[in-house]
Scaffold this motif. Structure first.
Motif, mmCIF file in Angstrom:
data_model
loop_
_atom_site.group_PDB
_atom_site.id
_atom_site.type_symbol
_atom_site.label_atom_id
_atom_site.label_comp_id
_atom_site.label_asym_id
_atom_site.label_seq_id
_atom_site.Cartn_x
_atom_site.Cartn_y
_atom_site.Cartn_z
ATOM 1 N N VAL A 190 0.856 -1.188 0.000
ATOM 2 C CA VAL A 190 0.000 0.000 0.000
ATOM 3 C C VAL A 190 0.887 1.230 0.000
ATOM 4 C CG1 VAL A 190 -1.927 -1.151 1.146
ATOM 5 C CG2 VAL A 190 -0.190 -0.022 2.529
ATOM 6 N N VAL A 191 0.416 2.270 -0.664
ATOM 7 C CA VAL A 191 1.202 3.491 -0.825
ATOM 8 C C VAL A 191 0.537 4.612 -0.035
ATOM 9 C CG1 VAL A 191 2.129 5.165 -2.475
ATOM 10 C CG2 VAL A 191 1.925 2.753 -3.117
ATOM 11 N N ALA A 192 1.335 5.344 0.700
ATOM 12 C CA ALA A 192 0.818 6.418 1.551
ATOM 13 C C ALA A 192 0.031 7.427 0.737
ATOM 14 C CB ALA A 192 1.971 7.109 2.276
ATOM 15 N N ASN A 193 -1.171 7.755 1.237
ATOM 16 C CA ASN A 193 -2.040 8.793 0.671
ATOM 17 C C ASN A 193 -2.518 8.474 -0.755
ATOM 18 O OD1 ASN A 193 -1.614 10.418 3.035
ATOM 19 N ND2 ASN A 193 0.347 11.062 2.167
ATOM 20 N N GLN A 194 -2.432 7.213 -1.160
ATOM 21 C CA GLN A 194 -2.882 6.839 -2.499
ATOM 22 C C GLN A 194 -3.820 5.630 -2.498
ATOM 23 O OE1 GLN A 194 0.138 6.452 -5.513
ATOM 24 N NE2 GLN A 194 1.290 8.250 -4.803
ATOM 25 N N THR A 195 -3.431 4.569 -1.841
ATOM 26 C CA THR A 195 -4.195 3.327 -1.889
ATOM 27 C C THR A 195 -5.479 3.453 -1.070
ATOM 28 O OG1 THR A 195 -2.114 2.105 -2.057
ATOM 29 C CG2 THR A 195 -4.106 0.834 -1.552
ATOM 30 N N GLN A 196 -6.622 3.217 -1.688
ATOM 31 C CA GLN A 196 -7.895 3.243 -0.980
ATOM 32 C C GLN A 196 -8.170 1.861 -0.400
ATOM 33 O OE1 GLN A 196 -11.257 5.447 -2.749
ATOM 34 N NE2 GLN A 196 -12.533 3.665 -2.342
ATOM 35 N N LEU A 197 -8.361 1.802 0.911
ATOM 36 C CA LEU A 197 -8.505 0.525 1.598
ATOM 37 C C LEU A 197 -9.963 0.126 1.821
ATOM 38 C CD1 LEU A 197 -5.694 0.920 4.283
ATOM 39 C CD2 LEU A 197 -5.566 -0.234 2.065
ATOM 40 N N ALA A 198 -10.819 1.068 2.234
ATOM 41 C CA ALA A 198 -12.233 0.768 2.518
ATOM 42 C C ALA A 198 -12.973 2.086 2.704
ATOM 43 C CB ALA A 198 -12.379 -0.108 3.758
ATOM 44 N N ILE A 199 -14.306 1.988 2.764
ATOM 45 C CA ILE A 199 -15.153 3.164 2.970
ATOM 46 C C ILE A 199 -16.105 2.886 4.126
ATOM 47 C CG2 ILE A 199 -16.938 4.645 1.973
ATOM 48 C CD1 ILE A 199 -15.698 4.188 -0.739
ATOM 49 N N ILE A 200 -16.246 3.859 5.027
ATOM 50 C CA ILE A 200 -17.174 3.758 6.156
ATOM 51 C C ILE A 200 -18.275 4.796 5.969
ATOM 52 C CG2 ILE A 200 -17.450 3.898 8.660
ATOM 53 C CD1 ILE A 200 -14.514 3.240 8.955
ATOM 54 N N ASN A 201 -19.518 4.354 6.090
ATOM 55 C CA ASN A 201 -20.674 5.257 6.051
ATOM 56 C C ASN A 201 -21.327 5.301 7.428
ATOM 57 O OD1 ASN A 201 -20.563 6.022 3.320
ATOM 58 N ND2 ASN A 201 -21.647 4.158 2.685
ATOM 59 N N GLN A 202 -21.522 6.507 7.936
ATOM 60 C CA GLN A 202 -22.261 6.639 9.188
ATOM 61 C C GLN A 202 -23.742 6.454 8.876
ATOM 62 O OE1 GLN A 202 -21.560 10.236 11.379
ATOM 63 N NE2 GLN A 202 -23.220 9.868 12.810
ATOM 64 N N VAL A 203 -24.384 5.507 9.533
ATOM 65 C CA VAL A 203 -25.779 5.165 9.222
ATOM 66 C C VAL A 203 -26.739 5.449 10.374
ATOM 67 C CG1 VAL A 203 -25.165 3.457 7.485
ATOM 68 C CG2 VAL A 203 -25.337 2.762 9.875
ATOM 69 N N ALA A 204 -26.252 5.835 11.519
ATOM 70 C CA ALA A 204 -27.128 6.134 12.654
ATOM 71 C C ALA A 204 -26.495 7.264 13.472
ATOM 72 C CB ALA A 204 -27.346 4.897 13.531
ATOM 73 N N PRO A 205 -27.009 8.507 13.314
ATOM 74 C CA PRO A 205 -28.155 8.906 12.482
ATOM 75 C C PRO A 205 -27.778 8.975 11.008
ATOM 76 C CG PRO A 205 -27.206 10.814 13.543
ATOM 77 C CD PRO A 205 -26.471 9.623 14.111
ATOM 78 N N ILE A 206 -28.821 9.187 10.190
ATOM 79 C CA ILE A 206 -28.648 9.253 8.743
ATOM 80 C C ILE A 206 -29.562 10.346 8.222
ATOM 81 C CG2 ILE A 206 -30.477 7.665 7.972
ATOM 82 C CD1 ILE A 206 -28.259 6.288 6.249
ATOM 83 N N THR A 207 -29.320 10.804 7.004
ATOM 84 C CA THR A 207 -30.115 11.893 6.450
ATOM 85 C C THR A 207 -30.855 11.436 5.190
ATOM 86 O OG1 THR A 207 -28.243 12.712 5.149
ATOM 87 C CG2 THR A 207 -28.558 13.654 7.339
ATOM 88 N N VAL A 208 -31.927 12.165 4.873
ATOM 89 C CA VAL A 208 -32.708 11.924 3.654
ATOM 90 C C VAL A 208 -32.839 13.261 2.931
ATOM 91 C CG1 VAL A 208 -34.872 11.128 2.662
ATOM 92 C CG2 VAL A 208 -33.989 10.050 4.736
ATOM 93 N N ASN A 209 -32.365 13.322 1.695
ATOM 94 C CA ASN A 209 -32.444 14.539 0.891
ATOM 95 C C ASN A 209 -33.626 14.448 -0.071
ATOM 96 O OD1 ASN A 209 -30.053 15.728 1.964
ATOM 97 N ND2 ASN A 209 -28.833 14.367 0.702
ATOM 98 N N PHE A 210 -34.415 15.514 -0.138
ATOM 99 C CA PHE A 210 -35.556 15.559 -1.047
ATOM 100 C C PHE A 210 -35.856 17.002 -1.406
ATOM 101 C CE2 PHE A 210 -37.171 15.966 3.189
ATOM 102 C CZ PHE A 210 -38.313 16.740 3.127
ATOM 103 N N SER A 211 -36.714 17.199 -2.390
ATOM 104 C CA SER A 211 -37.066 18.544 -2.848
ATOM 105 C C SER A 211 -38.579 18.695 -2.892
ATOM 106 C CB SER A 211 -36.479 18.821 -4.240
ATOM 107 O OG SER A 211 -35.067 18.762 -4.217
ATOM 108 N N VAL A 212 -39.052 19.929 -2.665
ATOM 109 C CA VAL A 212 -40.487 20.232 -2.735
ATOM 110 C C VAL A 212 -40.668 21.476 -3.587
ATOM 111 C CG1 VAL A 212 -40.905 19.227 -0.457
ATOM 112 C CG2 VAL A 212 -40.475 21.690 -0.657
ATOM 113 N N PRO A 213 -41.864 21.663 -4.164
ATOM 114 C CA PRO A 213 -42.125 22.897 -4.929
ATOM 115 C C PRO A 213 -41.988 24.128 -4.034
ATOM 116 C CG PRO A 213 -43.798 21.241 -5.368
ATOM 117 C CD PRO A 213 -42.993 20.723 -4.221
#
Length: 376
Positions: A190-213
């Motif tokens: 693995v190379v410093a600041n280059q190799t992507q190892l994994a992704i973490i998503n925070q799921v609690a709490p979480i957000t919902v994006n939507f649009s209204v007129p």
């Protein structure tokens, strides 16, 4: 006296016609249709409207190594929940440990040199004051002592950097959340600041994006101010997955779509929502403190619009109403007063003008005094 056969036939025919007439009359005079009545009620009601939304993580962290080396181990289960500070990967620390030992040794050596130079300065100071040595010689000793002290400080910084580099061989979770696949397996470089190892998503709490007129901007601001719960349903709007609250209203309306972007925050403790999922956000757009409410099943659709059945003098009468909105099994209506009783549930053979009787009662159903009974 003997009657002729003709007279007998006429008499029998007359009796048959009389019996047939009685049966026809009895057939037309069918018993009243048994019905039940419910009263029109008033209570506070809120009108919700669904808008398509996208579930978005509150935070997303991409795990990238801060030092290069051979990946030694993967310390988590892919797709599991991880806690902030939990060890996720380890890189072979041998090189960093050697660099740390080297930095420690250099610091010790330079500290000894600095002590020696300080001692020389202390020894030469009285000699310089008595002119036993030249000022130039004394200044040179002072300069060497200062340089040695600066070198010690540089060595201490290098030692801290070596310790920091060693700590980088243990990669920990920067946030709590659900981790995805390990994109690099043990044994790979693995190379410093280059190799992507994994992704973490925070799921609690979480957000919902939507649009209204833009016409619903006032309703959205009211929902945010009053912290009204927003039901979050599946994409088809049939199952409630979670409850959220409106926490963000964009600072401008989109000129291209005449809509405004909103965001709801959901605790999501039961993990009912998933990042990237499409959902229906039920937002309150109208509230009535005294809404006229009827069961949805009591309302029929006619050629001139919706109507309900009332009762007057034992007869079913149709009365037109205006349906404002439906909420589950309730319908908010106009055009009928609270307290009026309408037929519900609706029997199969019900129509305007049919004779009706209350279920369990012997006589015809009678509308309460003062209640309107005929269609205007």
């Amino acid at each position: 006296m003997t009657r002729s056969p003709v007279v007998l036939l006429l008499t029998l025919a007359t009796l048959s016609l009389m019996l047939s007439g009685c049966q026809t009359k009895a057939k037309h005079e069918a018993p009243p249709l048994q019905v039940g009545l419910v009263s029109v009620s008033t209570r506070p009601m809120t009108h919700y409207e669904g808008f398509l939304g996208t579930v978005t993580p509150l935070q997303t962290a991409t795990i990238v190594p801060q030092t290069s080396g051979i990946l030694q181990s993967v310390r988590f289960t892919e797709g599991s929940m991880v806690d902030k500070g939990q060890t996720l990967f380890t890189i072979d620390p041998a090189q960093m440990q050697a660099a740390l030992a080297q930095a420690q040794a250099k610091l010790v050596a330079d500290q000894a040199t600095a002590r020696y130079n300080r001692n020389i300065v202390e020894q030469d100071r009285p000699l310089a004051e008595k002119d036993f040595i030249t000022v130039q010689s004394f200044d040179q000793a002072v300069s060497q002592a200062q340089a040695a002290t600066a070198q010690v400080q540089a060595d201490q910084a290098a030692l801290e950097q070596a310790r920091l580099n060693l700590s980088y061989t243990r990669i920990t979770a920067p946030i709590s959340g659900r981790i995805g696949l390990a994109q690099v397996k043990a044994g790979n470089l693995v190379v410093a600041n280059q190799t992507q190892l994994a992704i973490i998503n925070q799921v609690a709490p979480i957000t919902v994006n939507f649009s209204v007129p833009q016409s619903l901007l006032s309703a959205a601001r009211l929902a945010q101010q009053q912290a009204i719960p927003l039901p979050i349903e599946d994409e088809k709007g049939g199952t409630v997955l979670a409850q959220g609250k409106l926490t963000f209203i964009d600072n401008s309306v989109s000129a291209g779509t005449a809509t405004i972007s909103l965001q709801a925050t959901v605790p999501n403790t039961n993990l009912g929502l998933w990042p990237g999922q499409y959902v229906q956000v039920q937002m309150p757009i109208q509230q009535l403190a005294q809404a006229t409410v009827l069961p949805v099943g009591a309302i029929q659709q006619g050629s001139t619009g919706p109507f309900v059945y009332t009762v007057k003098d034992g007869t079913a009468m149709d009365k037109p109403v205006q349906v404002l909105w439906e909420s589950g099994t309730d319908a908010v209506v106009q055009g009928i007063d609270a307290g009026i009783r309408v037929i519900y549930p609706l029997p199969a053979r019900l129509y305007p003008g049919v004779k009706v009787a209350l279920s369990g009662a012997g006589g015809p159903a009678v509308q309460p005094p003062g209640a309107p009974g005929k269609r205007p």
